[in-house]
Design an enzyme around this catalytic site. Structure first.
Site, PDB file in Angstrom:
ATOM      1  N   SER A  35       0.844  -1.195   0.000  1.00  0.00           N
ATOM      2  CA  SER A  35       0.000   0.000   0.000  1.00  0.00           C
ATOM      3  C   SER A  35       0.874   1.238   0.000  1.00  0.00           C
ATOM      4  CB  SER A  35      -0.886   0.001   1.243  1.00  0.00           C
ATOM      5  OG  SER A  35      -0.106   0.336   2.379  1.00  0.00           O
ATOM      6  N   LYS A  36       0.208   2.376  -0.064  1.00  0.00           N
ATOM      7  CA  LYS A  36       0.897   3.671  -0.071  1.00  0.00           C
ATOM      8  C   LYS A  36       1.873   3.784   1.100  1.00  0.00           C
ATOM      9  CE  LYS A  36      -0.616   6.695  -3.280  1.00  0.00           C
ATOM     10  NZ  LYS A  36       0.362   6.429  -4.310  1.00  0.00           N
TER      11      LYS A  36
END
Ligand code: GLU
Length: 480
Positions: A250-251
């Protein structure tokens, strides 16, 4: 049969590493089988889709070298085709108008939750009479269109990555919405599972290679193929890319979009090489560096793993460094000029041979292109800050004499060549009665403000050619 595969990104964000890796596998599979690779932009989510994301996706795929043979096709331009297909399903009795309101759906869900049941639509409007429909219409209800899913159906396919996969109809959440609410005369927007299947049929896709997160859509889509009387393609669900700690990437794990990797100084052939290894391994597992074309020759779906692929920054860095070290100097120079200009360095102030010489000097210590910004700073900036260690070096005994001797001799040297520079150092050793190491360390400290760095003679020559060596030596004498 000609193999036809597709990448179908949704332009709701920049090109994500996961989508790009799926594109790599599709591309390799297509090229391995001399098939076609198609780009389809799934821009039906009108609120979240943006033209700049579409551009980013197209630029990213192009940069990576994942050339497509057909497209880009845009789903937003193909709505009529989808509506006609939904109408076919309505006409054949595979789909129907459902008038259940959001409040009723919510109540249904709450009751299921209270009974510890999985949430599902209970198919309550499957068999409405004309009178019931008319009554709902009179109330002003707007119907969605649902596709019938029989609870007792077993849906099974032989996934090229995961083997036999089987789902039960009862686990698919009840009859599925395939078009949004509008009115009974005007059809609302057809939805994801429907439009994907219509497109895959229309584009004659033979193999659907996509991320494992889509596996729950596949049984629903297979039922749609059957209802539309189409041949069901082969499916391959590829493993997700996981963070180094094994969670979904994820980010929070840093960069996730291809353009960010590009900005960080990774080069396309290295990144694409690394992505190929995320979930696939070549016949010769010791072979880690290869071009897309080489990987395509070897690409078999059997060697795609089922387990998630952990993202490994060290490995990516290593691969990138190998590509940079092997890159021809003129090409690397072109790339570094771009990086240096971005950093505000005046690359026009010198000539091309000087830039290539600097590139040759720095190349072996580059991992990412951007490393060259810090490493080249002393060559582009006039002012030099002396580091603590350099200052300490300059303050050692005999250093002022050594540097003074060298500066004086330099004035007598018409052209500083590598041999002349080495000779000067040897003379300083002899004349001043000091160790060679002291001369070398002091020169480096004076010229670069550091005590470690790339080849000293080359560094000196480059600074000399730029006309900043002499003044640095003089400044250092003043500080020693
Ligand atoms: N548009 C979908 C996505 O971006 C891909 C659909 C598919 O591959 O079937 O995840």
């Amino acid at each position: 049969m000609t193999v036809r595969v597709r990448i179908a990104p949704s332009p709701t964000g920049n090109l994500h590493i996961g989508t790009a890796r799926t594109a790599v596998f599709n591309w390799l599979f297509a090229r391995h089988h001399q098939g076609q690779f198609i780009l389809r932009v799934e821009d039906t989510d009108l609120e979240r889709s943006r033209p700049e994301y579409t551009q980013n996706i197209i630029d990213g795929l192009t940069w990576l070298g994942l050339t497509w043979d057909e497209g880009p096709f845009f789903q937003s331009e193909r709505m009529d085709l989808y509506r006609r297909a939904v109408q076919t399903l309505l006409d054949k009795g595979f789909a129907y108008h459902c008038y259940t309101t959001p409040a009723e759906l919510e109540a249904m869900r709450a009751a299921q939750e209270a009974n510890h049941e999985a949430p599902r639509y209970d198919n309550r409007h499957r068999n409405l009479t004309a009178e019931q429909k008319a009554a709902f219409e009179a109330e002003g209800r707007k119907p969605v269109i649902r596709f019938k899913i029989e609870d007792d159906r077993t849906i099974s396919w032989k996934d090229l990555v995961r083997g036999q996969v089987t789902w039960q109809g009862k686990d698919l959440g009840g009859d599925m919405v395939i078009a949004r609410a509008a009115s009974s005369t005007e059809m609302g927007q057809p939805l994801y599972n429907m439009v994907v299947v219509v497109d895959d049929i229309d584009m004659q896709i033979t193999h659907i290679i996509r991320g494992e997160d889509h596996i729950g859509n596949t049984p629903k889509q297979i039922l749609l193929y059957e209802a539309l009387g189409a041949i069901v393609p082969e499916f391959s669900h590829t493993p997700l890319i996981l963070s180094p700690s094994g969670k979904k990437l994820s980010k929070r794990d840093g960069v996730t979009s291809i353009s960010e990797f590009q900005e960080m100084g990774f080069v396309a052939p290295a990144l694409v090489n690394y992505m190929t290894l995320l979930g696939w391994s070549p016949t010769d597992p010791a072979k880690e560096l290869f071009s897309l074309a080489e990987a395509a020759q070897d690409f078999e779906m059997q060697r795609v793993t089922k387990a998630g692929a952990k993202f490994d920054w060290d490995k990516l860095d290593w691969i990138n460094s190998q590509y940079l070290h092997a890159m021809p100097i003129p090409e690397l120079t072109d790339r570094l000029i771009g990086v240096w200009q971005k950093a505000g360095y005046d690359t026009e102030a010198t000539n091309r041979p000087w830039l290539e010489q600097l590139t040759t000097l720095l190349a072996p210590s580059l991992t990412r292109l951007n490393d060259a910004v810090e490493q080249a700073r002393v060559f582009f900036t006039q002012d030099l800050t002396l580091g603590e260690e350099a200052l300490a070096q300059l303050q050692q005994t005999s250093v002022p004499e050594v540097l003074t001797f060298i500066t004086a001799q330099l004035k007598e040297t018409p052209e500083l060549t590598a041999d002349a520079a080495k000779d000067l150092i040897n003379q300083a050793v002899k004349q001043q009665g000091v160790k060679k190491g002291l001369v070398m360390r002091s020169l480096r400290a004076a010229l670069t403000g550091e005590v470690h760095g790339p080849d000293l003679i080359e560094t000196w020559l480059l600074l000399h050619q730029k006309g900043i060596a002499q003044q640095r030596l003089e400044k250092a004498i003043a500080k020693s």
